[in-house]
Motif scaffolding. Structure first.
Motif, PDB file in Angstrom:
ATOM      1  N   ASP A 175      40.827  44.318  32.414  1.00  0.00           N
ATOM      2  CA  ASP A 175      39.640  43.480  33.348  1.00  0.00           C
ATOM      3  C   ASP A 175      39.095  42.379  34.862  1.00  0.00           C
ATOM      4  O   ASP A 175      38.704  42.651  35.699  1.00  0.00           O
ATOM      5  CB  ASP A 175      38.930  42.529  32.292  1.00  0.00           C
ATOM      6  N   GLU A 176      40.419  41.873  34.599  1.00  0.00           N
ATOM      7  CA  GLU A 176      40.787  40.880  36.152  1.00  0.00           C
ATOM      8  C   GLU A 176      41.399  42.458  37.449  1.00  0.00           C
ATOM      9  O   GLU A 176      41.311  41.572  38.022  1.00  0.00           O
ATOM     10  CB  GLU A 176      42.074  40.477  35.406  1.00  0.00           C
ATOM     11  N   PHE A 177      41.874  43.278  37.185  1.00  0.00           N
ATOM     12  CA  PHE A 177      42.497  44.045  37.836  1.00  0.00           C
ATOM     13  C   PHE A 177      41.338  45.112  38.986  1.00  0.00           C
ATOM     14  O   PHE A 177      41.329  44.384  39.780  1.00  0.00           O
ATOM     15  CB  PHE A 177      43.605  45.076  37.346  1.00  0.00           C
ATOM     16  N   ILE A 178      40.510  44.802  37.337  1.00  0.00           N
ATOM     17  CA  ILE A 178      38.685  45.708  38.164  1.00  0.00           C
ATOM     18  C   ILE A 178      37.736  44.582  38.863  1.00  0.00           C
ATOM     19  O   ILE A 178      37.663  44.987  39.936  1.00  0.00           O
ATOM     20  CB  ILE A 178      37.819  46.227  37.085  1.00  0.00           C
ATOM     21  N   LYS A 179      38.247  43.855  38.500  1.00  0.00           N
ATOM     22  CA  LYS A 179      37.164  42.577  39.483  1.00  0.00           C
ATOM     23  C   LYS A 179      37.950  42.267  40.259  1.00  0.00           C
ATOM     24  O   LYS A 179      37.187  42.344  41.389  1.00  0.00           O
ATOM     25  CB  LYS A 179      37.110  41.253  38.225  1.00  0.00           C
ATOM     26  N   HIS A 180      39.326  41.903  40.649  1.00  0.00           N
ATOM     27  CA  HIS A 180      39.951  41.389  41.896  1.00  0.00           C
ATOM     28  C   HIS A 180      39.848  43.085  42.943  1.00  0.00           C
ATOM     29  O   HIS A 180      40.483  43.169  44.098  1.00  0.00           O
ATOM     30  CB  HIS A 180      41.061  40.785  41.334  1.00  0.00           C
ATOM     31  N   TYR A 181      40.235  44.139  42.563  1.00  0.00           N
ATOM     32  CA  TYR A 181      40.583  45.270  43.411  1.00  0.00           C
ATOM     33  C   TYR A 181      40.039  45.222  44.491  1.00  0.00           C
ATOM     34  O   TYR A 181      40.955  45.600  45.593  1.00  0.00           O
ATOM     35  CB  TYR A 181      40.736  46.323  43.027  1.00  0.00           C
ATOM     36  N   MET A 182      38.861  45.109  44.896  1.00  0.00           N
ATOM     37  CA  MET A 182      37.648  45.625  45.415  1.00  0.00           C
ATOM     38  C   MET A 182      38.026  43.961  46.532  1.00  0.00           C
ATOM     39  O   MET A 182      37.717  44.374  48.032  1.00  0.00           O
ATOM     40  CB  MET A 182      36.490  45.031  45.001  1.00  0.00           C
ATOM     41  N   MET A 183      39.185  43.275  46.308  1.00  0.00           N
ATOM     42  CA  MET A 183      39.114  41.947  47.657  1.00  0.00           C
ATOM     43  C   MET A 183      40.902  42.396  48.128  1.00  0.00           C
ATOM     44  O   MET A 183      40.743  42.051  49.480  1.00  0.00           O
ATOM     45  CB  MET A 183      39.347  41.029  46.635  1.00  0.00           C
ATOM     46  N   LEU A 184      41.252  43.489  47.794  1.00  0.00           N
ATOM     47  CA  LEU A 184      42.143  43.586  48.615  1.00  0.00           C
ATOM     48  C   LEU A 184      42.081  44.721  49.873  1.00  0.00           C
ATOM     49  O   LEU A 184      41.279  45.236  49.874  1.00  0.00           O
ATOM     50  CB  LEU A 184      43.281  44.758  47.408  1.00  0.00           C
TER      51      LEU A 184
END
Length: 90
Positions: A81-90
């Motif tokens: 869940d954290e990966f999916i939430k933050h992936y777009m910020m990379l």
């Protein structure tokens, strides 16, 4: 946030694996623009470094080494869940 090209590739592959139903090697290449030989190395590294379980499922009747798809079955040390939430910020 700045991350290395190597880590970005790994995260791109994880993202595609998590969002695509039955992605083939070619599907992963098309979605990430990563060369297929590099994808194979990156998947091996993801399995080792993050403890993720990524299976290759051979299509029935397919020739050896020919047809199949990848399936992410265990996220290892990564919180999905954290990966999916933050992936777009990379």
């Amino acid at each position: 946030m700045r991350i290395s090209k190597d880590m970005k590739r790994k995260f791109d592959l994880i993202n595609v694996l998590s969002r695509t139903e039955k992605p083939s090697l070619h599907d992963l290449h098309r979605a990430t623009k990563i060369p297929e030989s590099t994808i194979k190395r990156q998947l091996a590294a993801i399995r080792t470094e993050f403890g993720m379980k990524i299976l290759f499922v051979r299509e029935t009747g397919g020739e050896r080494g020919a047809t199949g798809y990848y399936m992410l079955t265990d996220w290892g040390i990564i919180d999905r869940d954290e990966f999916i939430k933050h992936y777009m910020m990379l």
